[in-house]
Design an enzyme around this catalytic site. Structure first.
Site, mmCIF file in Angstrom:
data_model
loop_
_atom_site.group_PDB
_atom_site.id
_atom_site.type_symbol
_atom_site.label_atom_id
_atom_site.label_comp_id
_atom_site.label_asym_id
_atom_site.label_seq_id
_atom_site.Cartn_x
_atom_site.Cartn_y
_atom_site.Cartn_z
ATOM 1 N N ASP A 92 0.904 -1.080 -0.270
ATOM 2 C CA ASP A 92 0.154 -0.423 0.018
ATOM 3 C C ASP A 92 1.501 1.362 -0.273
ATOM 4 O O ASP A 92 1.860 1.231 0.920
ATOM 5 C CB ASP A 92 -0.913 -0.158 1.153
ATOM 6 C CG ASP A 92 -2.029 1.474 1.042
ATOM 7 O OD1 ASP A 92 -1.561 2.210 0.849
ATOM 8 O OD2 ASP A 92 -3.108 0.492 1.659
ATOM 9 N N VAL A 93 0.743 1.981 -0.966
ATOM 10 C CA VAL A 93 1.482 3.442 -1.206
ATOM 11 C C VAL A 93 1.120 4.274 0.128
ATOM 12 O O VAL A 93 2.208 5.061 0.602
ATOM 13 C CB VAL A 93 1.081 4.124 -1.964
ATOM 14 C CG1 VAL A 93 2.055 4.048 -4.066
ATOM 15 C CG2 VAL A 93 -0.588 4.206 -2.676
ATOM 16 N N LYS A 102 -5.812 15.831 -6.145
ATOM 17 C CA LYS A 102 -5.074 16.102 -7.320
ATOM 18 C C LYS A 102 -4.585 17.918 -7.482
ATOM 19 O O LYS A 102 -3.591 18.037 -7.669
ATOM 20 C CB LYS A 102 -5.824 15.833 -8.733
ATOM 21 C CG LYS A 102 -6.173 15.100 -8.255
ATOM 22 C CD LYS A 102 -4.925 13.287 -8.850
ATOM 23 C CE LYS A 102 -5.568 12.330 -8.735
ATOM 24 N NZ LYS A 102 -4.411 11.031 -9.247
ATOM 25 N N ASN A 122 1.123 7.328 -9.314
ATOM 26 C CA ASN A 122 0.383 7.422 -10.795
ATOM 27 C C ASN A 122 -0.978 6.840 -9.625
ATOM 28 O O ASN A 122 -1.993 6.660 -9.687
ATOM 29 C CB ASN A 122 0.653 6.149 -11.546
ATOM 30 C CG ASN A 122 -0.669 5.186 -12.384
ATOM 31 O OD1 ASN A 122 -1.042 6.264 -12.908
ATOM 32 N ND2 ASN A 122 -0.652 4.111 -12.189
ATOM 33 N N TYR A 178 -11.705 14.163 -4.312
ATOM 34 C CA TYR A 178 -10.643 14.100 -5.576
ATOM 35 C C TYR A 178 -10.275 15.156 -6.146
ATOM 36 O O TYR A 178 -8.647 14.925 -5.777
ATOM 37 C CB TYR A 178 -11.582 13.290 -6.306
ATOM 38 C CG TYR A 178 -10.938 12.828 -7.521
ATOM 39 C CD1 TYR A 178 -9.773 11.988 -6.865
ATOM 40 C CD2 TYR A 178 -10.855 13.147 -9.044
ATOM 41 C CE1 TYR A 178 -8.910 10.793 -8.149
ATOM 42 C CE2 TYR A 178 -9.087 12.501 -9.898
ATOM 43 C CZ TYR A 178 -9.571 11.972 -9.487
ATOM 44 O OH TYR A 178 -8.033 10.935 -10.186
HETATM 45 N N1 LIG Z 1 -9.372 6.995 -15.180
HETATM 46 C C1 LIG Z 1 -9.012 8.258 -15.095
HETATM 47 O O1 LIG Z 1 -10.654 8.748 -16.002
HETATM 48 C C2 LIG Z 1 -8.346 8.827 -14.880
HETATM 49 C C3 LIG Z 1 -8.834 10.326 -14.631
HETATM 50 C C4 LIG Z 1 -7.791 10.897 -14.451
HETATM 51 C C5 LIG Z 1 -7.262 11.364 -13.209
HETATM 52 N N2 LIG Z 1 -6.953 9.920 -13.569
HETATM 53 C C6 LIG Z 1 -5.614 9.071 -12.201
HETATM 54 O O2 LIG Z 1 -5.037 8.196 -12.909
HETATM 55 C C7 LIG Z 1 -4.550 7.482 -11.595
HETATM 56 C C8 LIG Z 1 -4.405 5.844 -12.131
HETATM 57 O O3 LIG Z 1 -5.869 5.296 -12.299
HETATM 58 P P1 LIG Z 1 -6.261 4.670 -13.241
HETATM 59 O O4 LIG Z 1 -7.434 5.472 -14.162
HETATM 60 O O5 LIG Z 1 -5.397 3.813 -13.834
HETATM 61 O O6 LIG Z 1 -7.028 3.472 -12.304
HETATM 62 P P2 LIG Z 1 -7.008 2.097 -11.683
HETATM 63 O O7 LIG Z 1 -6.502 1.159 -12.732
HETATM 64 O O8 LIG Z 1 -8.206 2.139 -10.933
HETATM 65 O O9 LIG Z 1 -5.309 2.122 -11.262
HETATM 66 C C9 LIG Z 1 -5.507 2.547 -10.299
HETATM 67 C C10 LIG Z 1 -3.844 1.952 -9.733
HETATM 68 O O10 LIG Z 1 -3.550 2.555 -8.234
HETATM 69 C C11 LIG Z 1 -3.511 1.186 -7.303
HETATM 70 N N3 LIG Z 1 -3.462 1.514 -5.747
HETATM 71 C C12 LIG Z 1 -4.725 2.376 -5.678
HETATM 72 N N4 LIG Z 1 -4.476 2.587 -4.297
HETATM 73 C C13 LIG Z 1 -3.766 1.914 -3.637
HETATM 74 C C14 LIG Z 1 -2.953 2.139 -2.916
HETATM 75 N N5 LIG Z 1 -3.129 2.568 -1.519
HETATM 76 N N6 LIG Z 1 -1.450 1.325 -2.568
HETATM 77 C C15 LIG Z 1 -1.076 0.831 -3.944
HETATM 78 N N7 LIG Z 1 -1.652 0.882 -5.081
HETATM 79 C C16 LIG Z 1 -2.860 1.829 -4.874
HETATM 80 C C17 LIG Z 1 -4.576 0.416 -7.440
HETATM 81 O O11 LIG Z 1 -3.523 -1.326 -7.752
HETATM 82 P P3 LIG Z 1 -4.571 -1.672 -6.327
HETATM 83 O O12 LIG Z 1 -6.324 -1.742 -6.204
HETATM 84 O O13 LIG Z 1 -3.872 -3.268 -6.610
HETATM 85 O O14 LIG Z 1 -3.431 -1.579 -5.195
HETATM 86 C C18 LIG Z 1 -4.572 0.376 -9.447
HETATM 87 O O15 LIG Z 1 -3.469 -0.441 -9.912
HETATM 88 C C19 LIG Z 1 -5.117 7.558 -10.939
HETATM 89 O O16 LIG Z 1 -3.881 7.977 -9.694
HETATM 90 C C20 LIG Z 1 -6.238 8.563 -11.161
HETATM 91 O O17 LIG Z 1 -6.758 9.363 -10.037
HETATM 92 C C21 LIG Z 1 -7.656 9.102 -13.142
#
Ligand SMILES: NC(=O)c1ccc[n+]([C@@H]2O[C@H](COP(=O)([O-])OP(=O)(O)OC[C@H]3O[C@@H](n4cnc5c(N)ncnc54)[C@H](OP(=O)(O)O)[C@@H]3O)[C@@H](O)[C@H]2O)c1
Length: 291
Positions: free
Chosen positions: A71-72, A168, A98, A164
């Site tokens: 967990d980060v 950010k 990320n 959220y």
């Molecule tokens: N999808 C969008 O529309 C969007 C838009 C703008 C920004 N973002 C940003 O992009 C980034 C990646 O998100 P994504 O869209 O690729 O969604 P995602 O597939 O849900 O990826 C998030 C990743 O973060 C890991 N994670 C979450 N909480 C964690 C924790 N406490 N410790 C360690 N790892 C953790 C998750 O893995 P585990 O669950 O295995 O820990 C998962 O692999 C995020 O920061 C998100 O805010 C996404």
């Protein structure tokens, strides 16, 4: 003091990249694309299975990859991930902080532990890792690249996304200041601003918001591809699109990574002309229980 060019240079082959949240979505796409450029990649997350899949696919393609489960936001996580990088590849050249998640809950209904938790994961853990990696890079001679995953919602917000967006926006500001502080040191600092991306993000947000009145737990609010129905289709992109933009930024550092001109323009217009932003916000609110 002589100023150096910041970043790791255009040739990524052999350079070492740490990607948190690298098992799924944007992190996994970035890890695979960076590895295809010859980077050695360590992916992290809490679940081992998705990380194993990413590592296997990179190795099958002839690349070098390793994983770290954790967990980060755990105490000492930043140092532990950098130690894992050292064990796997002997050091670190670039970090993409990320890992993150969203919650869709009206501000009046958000419980304080939830508010604290999202700041722990999205902001404090990212800043801790970025700073720890910056120190390691400085000690190793000063070349490196630190990237934080912000969002288009780091520039403005939507109903139920206040917490959220706050995480950010805060990450964007911390990175922005550090970019100036470190300019000429050899270490580049960038933020990444995705628009709606087809990943697990919205399902995770729905689960994290479950139990909140009117929260996003209602699956009817998601399209079959997992993106929210309220997001304009023109704004929806693949995680690979973001990954490619991150890899371009690693080669040639820039302050902010954007993947759509329209998203960037919208953010600029909302900041410059607040009444337009207020109009857009009103169009997002359809009455109690409708979101
Ligand atoms: N999808 C969008 O529309 C969007 C838009 C703008 C920004 N973002 C940003 O992009 C980034 C990646 O998100 P994504 O869209 O690729 O969604 P995602 O597939 O849900 O990826 C998030 C990743 O973060 C890991 N994670 C979450 N909480 C964690 C924790 N406490 N410790 C360690 N790892 C953790 C998750 O893995 P585990 O669950 O295995 O820990 C998962 O692999 C995020 O920061 C998100 O805010 C996404």
């Amino acid at each position: 003091m002589t100023r150096r060019r910041d970043g790791i240079g255009p040739d990524l082959a052999g350079k070492r990249l740490l990607v948190t949240g690298g098992g799924t979505g944007i992190g996994a796409a970035t890890a695979r694309l960076a590895a295809a450029e010859g980077m050695r990649v360590l992916v992290t997350g809490r679940r081992a299975e998705p990380l194993d899949r990413v590592v296997a696919s990179i190795r099958e393609a002839g690349g070098a990859a390793a994983s770290f489960v954790g967990d980060v936001a755990a105490e000492g996580a930043g140092e532990a991930m950098l130690a894992a990088m050292h064990d796997a590849f002997g050091g670190v050249d670039a970090v993409f902080a990320n890992a993150g998640y969203g919650i869709e809950t009206p501000g009046m209904e958000l419980a304080m532990p939830e508010l604290r938790r999202i700041f722990e994961v999205n902001l404090f853990a990212a800043v801790d890792l970025i700073r720890s990696a910056g120190r390691v890079m400085g000690d190793a001679g000063g070349a490196g690249h630190l990237l934080g995953c912000s969002s288009i919602l780091g520039k403005f917000t939507l109903p139920e996304y206040g917490a959220y967006s706050a995480t950010k926006a805060a990450l964007t500001h911390v990175c922005r200041a550090m970019r100036t502080e470190l300019r000429g040191s050899g270490i580049a600092v960038s933020t990444v601003h995705p628009v709606t991306t087809r990943t697990e993000f919205f399902e995770v947000a729905a689960r994290a918001s479950a139990g909140d009145k009117g929260g996003a737990a209602d699956p009817a609010r998601l399209r079959p591809d997992g993106t929210p129905r309220h997001a304009p289709r023109a704004f929806i992109q693949s995680p690979e699109r973001v990954g490619r933009a991150v890899v371009r930024c690693l080669r040639r550092p820039r302050a902010e990574v954007w993947t759509t001109v329209s998203g960037r323009l919208a953010a600029g217009v909302f900041e410059l002309v607040p009444p337009i932003y207020e109009l857009m916000l009103r169009s997002q609110v359809h009455g109690p229980g409708s979101r």
